[in-house]
Design an enzyme around this catalytic site. Structure first.
Site, PDB file in Angstrom:
ATOM      1  N   CYS A 119       0.826  -1.225   0.000  1.00  0.00           N
ATOM      2  CA  CYS A 119       0.000   0.000   0.000  1.00  0.00           C
ATOM      3  C   CYS A 119       0.850   1.260   0.000  1.00  0.00           C
ATOM      4  O   CYS A 119       0.364   2.352  -0.302  1.00  0.00           O
ATOM      5  CB  CYS A 119      -0.944   0.003   1.203  1.00  0.00           C
ATOM      6  SG  CYS A 119      -2.023  -1.428   1.246  1.00  0.00           S
ATOM      7  N   HIS A 259      -3.752   7.192   3.106  1.00  0.00           N
ATOM      8  CA  HIS A 259      -4.136   5.925   2.469  1.00  0.00           C
ATOM      9  C   HIS A 259      -5.522   5.505   2.966  1.00  0.00           C
ATOM     10  O   HIS A 259      -5.829   5.638   4.151  1.00  0.00           O
ATOM     11  CB  HIS A 259      -3.075   4.887   2.857  1.00  0.00           C
ATOM     12  CG  HIS A 259      -3.412   3.486   2.472  1.00  0.00           C
ATOM     13  ND1 HIS A 259      -3.859   3.145   1.215  1.00  0.00           N
ATOM     14  CD2 HIS A 259      -3.374   2.328   3.199  1.00  0.00           C
ATOM     15  CE1 HIS A 259      -4.064   1.831   1.180  1.00  0.00           C
ATOM     16  NE2 HIS A 259      -3.788   1.320   2.359  1.00  0.00           N
ATOM     17  N   ASN A 289     -10.138  -0.685   0.225  1.00  0.00           N
ATOM     18  CA  ASN A 289      -8.689  -0.512   0.183  1.00  0.00           C
ATOM     19  C   ASN A 289      -8.153  -1.050  -1.145  1.00  0.00           C
ATOM     20  O   ASN A 289      -8.176  -2.261  -1.371  1.00  0.00           O
ATOM     21  CB  ASN A 289      -8.069  -1.256   1.377  1.00  0.00           C
ATOM     22  CG  ASN A 289      -6.554  -1.128   1.441  1.00  0.00           C
ATOM     23  OD1 ASN A 289      -5.922  -0.651   0.503  1.00  0.00           O
ATOM     24  ND2 ASN A 289      -5.978  -1.571   2.550  1.00  0.00           N
TER      25      ASN A 289
END
Ligand code: UT7
Length: 332
Positions: A119, A259, A289
């Protein structure tokens, strides 16, 4: 003045994005695992995610995002020095997914390689691009985030199966010396807890074998609570480093973009940084996500609200742990 004496930084001059059409809602997930829609929205902020159903690999998402980028910017493929692809689930172990994307988009006169920072990938790619452009060697690079996470998501595991979605993004960066662009990047790794988010099998530690074809090895596993805590602290810490070493006051920063992994993580980071949620854009409810793609996805939706000179700070955290933050002065 020589190239290296100038203050050359990568300027973001366009963002493309691609989201598969299929939506997987919380109600759909109720049928797949022991969960309920109310719990998911309250504990994660996610309402639905997009799922790639075309039977294609991650490169498909990246190719579509580059096509969108091209429709917006009309870039000249012959002038692109290279493609860096961030992917948590690339097409193959090798060749690099970036090479497949380069071939299929005709952006084939430069380099193409992948990076693995989960990520955190977009931040790591920005740091590489910054150094490349400061060196004077490269003028235009596309950072692609191609995240086909549904293929490595265990939809029977309620600790991970509710969180992830698929997306592709493509960000065109051009070397400029006018201070409008990626002004500063800080990346960090905390390897002590490397295995807290992991896909264990298929590599050299646990090669494909009859014993490693189970979900335990082929799908994402994580220690959710540990990751949650580390993500909040790490993103707040590294964002504070970026704010202080660039002398940025909270007032002059238009947006802080963390994020998009869990709305509660985003809110906790905002609170630690003392930023009001009006300055913290959120789109996790729509996409879940999408790993390295979350920040460019937010930027692609935010660009219409940005004007040249706007100060934006981004921060991400993921497996590794790999995390970072960057200060961007918007260019268009
Ligand atoms: O990009 C970085 C990658 N990952 C992340 O950032 C994820 C970080 N972690 C998280 O987002 C959260 O830890 C989760 C969403 C994964 C889990 O949320 P949580 O608030 O940490 O839940 P928990 O694991 O502490 O569990 C709390 C309760 C438990 O029930 P009891 O023991 O209190 O009765 C769980 O069994 O919630 C239960 N639970 C669920 N219930 C319904 C856990 N997952 C679910 C679920 N549906 N999907």
């Amino acid at each position: 003045m020589s190239e290296t004496e100038k203050n050359i930084i990568p300027s973001i001059i366009g963002i493309g994005a691609y989201l598969p059409e299929k939506r997987l809602t919380n109600e759909d997930l109720e049928k797949l695992m022991d969960t309920n829609a109310q719990w998911i929205i309250e504990r994660t902020g996610i309402l639905e995610r997009r799922i790639l159903t075309e039977g294609k690999g991650a490169s498909f998402l990246g190719i579509k995002a580059i096509e969108h980028l091209y429709s917006k910017t009309g870039f000249n493929a012959a002038e692109i020095d290279g493609i860096i692809c961030c992917s948590s689930n690339p097409d193959y172990k090798f060749p690099a997914t970036a090479c497949i994307i380069a071939r299929e988009t005709g952006i084939n006169s430069g380099f193409a390689f992948d990076i693995t920072a989960a990520c955190g990938g977009f931040l790591f790619a920005l740091d590489i691009v910054s150094a490349y452009m400061k060196s004077g060697k490269y003028k235009q690079i596309i950072v692609v985030c191609a995240e086909n996470l549904s293929a490595i998501t265990d939809f029977s595991d309620r600790g991970t199966g509710i969180l992830f979605g698929d997306a592709g993004t493509a960000v065109l960066l051009k070397a400029m010396d006018n201070n409008y662009g990626v002004v500063d990047v800080k990346i960090k790794s905390d390897p002590a807890q490397a295995e807290n988010i992991i896909v264990k099998g298929g590599g050299s530690a646990f090669p494909i074998s009859p014993e490693t074809v189970s979900n335990e090895y082929t799908k994402i596993r994580q220690d959710g609570r540990a990751v949650f805590k580390s993500a909040v602290n790490a993103m707040a810490d590294v964002t504070n480093i970026i704010l202080s070493r660039n002398g940025l006051s909270k007032e002059e920063v238009k947006f802080v973009i963390p994020h998009q992994a869990n709305l509660r993580i985003i809110e906790a980071v905002a609170k630690l940084l003392d930023f009001p949620m009006e300055k913290v854009p959120v789109n996790i409810h729509k996409y879940g996500n999408t790993s390295s793609a979350t920040i460019p996805l937010v930027l692609s939706e935010l660009e219409q609200h940005l004007v040249p000179g706007d100060k934006v700070v981004i921060t991400a955290f993921g497996s590794g742990y790999s995390y970072g933050a960057a200060y961007i002065q918007w260019a268009y």
